[in-house]
Design a protein around this motif. Structure first.
Motif, PDB file in Angstrom:
ATOM      1  N   ILE A 175       3.315   2.641   9.287  1.00  0.00           N
ATOM      2  CA  ILE A 175       3.739   1.253   9.478  1.00  0.00           C
ATOM      3  C   ILE A 175       3.485   0.860  10.937  1.00  0.00           C
ATOM      4  O   ILE A 175       4.050   1.465  11.855  1.00  0.00           O
ATOM      5  N   TYR A 194       7.936  -4.856   4.033  1.00  0.00           N
ATOM      6  CA  TYR A 194       6.665  -4.448   3.420  1.00  0.00           C
ATOM      7  C   TYR A 194       6.858  -4.237   1.921  1.00  0.00           C
ATOM      8  O   TYR A 194       7.923  -3.788   1.472  1.00  0.00           O
ATOM      9  N   LYS A 200       9.915   8.468   3.377  1.00  0.00           N
ATOM     10  CA  LYS A 200       9.489   7.960   4.685  1.00  0.00           C
ATOM     11  C   LYS A 200       9.974   8.917   5.764  1.00  0.00           C
ATOM     12  O   LYS A 200      11.018   9.546   5.647  1.00  0.00           O
ATOM     13  N   GLU A 253       8.623   0.329  12.882  1.00  0.00           N
ATOM     14  CA  GLU A 253       7.344   0.743  13.458  1.00  0.00           C
ATOM     15  C   GLU A 253       7.295   2.266  13.582  1.00  0.00           C
ATOM     16  O   GLU A 253       8.225   2.891  14.084  1.00  0.00           O
ATOM     17  N   LEU A 274       2.169  -6.225   4.493  1.00  0.00           N
ATOM     18  CA  LEU A 274       3.282  -6.943   5.115  1.00  0.00           C
ATOM     19  C   LEU A 274       3.624  -8.168   4.299  1.00  0.00           C
ATOM     20  O   LEU A 274       2.778  -9.013   4.037  1.00  0.00           O
TER      21      LEU A 274
END
Length: 243
Positions: A146, A152, A180, A218, A242
């Motif tokens: 990302i 997203y 993630k 981020e 996005l």
């Protein structure tokens, strides 16, 4: 015969003068009133004519301004078209800098990956991908990176099929998870998962789709973990953009 009738008296000179004076005064008043009415009517006509002239001037001014603006707009459009035709490279550069194309803007993520089969079809591993289009894919982590914090849409579409003929009488399970990971907290977190399966006796195909909006930071690395049923995967795709 020389006598006058009884009761009749000859009017004097003063009486005749008073009568004539009264008639003259009434006539003067009527003439004055008529003159005042004529003056008022002329004044109303002048006001009406003045109003019509003002309205005509205002309409002419608005029409002139609108015509000039339209001429300028047409002139600007013609000039821009001429510049685009004479300098196509400049026009293309302007489009690229505008950020409307997600594939040319590195920060605006738009990526689509396709499944790469493994020789060793075992469970408990992250799917390996090949980039169809877009950037920000970490091949070592097998994850989409990302580029900036935001919302997203992450999606995974998988087609399953029982490929082992010896297990025709079985029902095989399939478990897929979205994970993630970020260097900031160095911990793998669970985002979403799905449980499904295939009846091998049917020899049919089954499609599994996972798609959801996620608030990501981020540097987040999003990957697909197969907990069970890796050998059932016939094809798969993985992507993010996005929102």
């Amino acid at each position: 015969m020389g006598q006058k009738p009884n009761g009749w008296t000859q009017p004097t000179e003063a009486d005749c003068w008073d009568t004539v004076s009264g008639v003259g005064q009434d006539r003067s008043v009527l003439i004055l009133i008529k003159h005042c009415r004529d003056m008022k009517q002329q004044e109303m006509r002048l006001r009406l004519i003045t109003l019509l002239l003002l309205l005509s001037c205002a309409a002419l001014f608005i029409f002139t301004v609108g015509f000039e603006l339209k001429q300028r707009e047409n002139s600007t459009s013609t000039t821009q078209m001429s510049m685009d035709m004479q300098y196509p490279a400049y026009s293309q550069q302007g489009q690229l800098c505008s950020g409307d194309n997600p594939q040319t803007n590195v920060q605006r993520l738009h990526i689509h990956l396709r499944f790469v089969p493994e020789d060793n079809k075992t469970d408990g591993l992250y799917i390996n991908w090949d980039v169809n289009f877009g950037e920000k894919y970490n091949k070592e982590k097998r994850a989409i990176v990302i580029p900036e914090t935001g919302i997203y849409f992450i999606y995974v579409r998988t087609t399953l099929r029982c490929q082992d003929k010896d297990d025709a009488a079985k029902f095989k399970k399939f478990n897929m998870m979205l994970h993630k990971w970020n260097e900031g907290y160095n911990k793998t977190l669970h985002l979403a998962d799905t449980w499904d399966g295939v009846a091998c006796a049917s020899e049919g195909l089954r499609s599994v789709f996972v798609g959801q909006l996620f608030d990501l930071l981020e540097g987040d690395h999003v990957s697909v973990w197969i907990g069970e049923g890796y050998e059932l995967i016939l094809k798969s795709s993985f992507g993010a953009y996005l929102a």
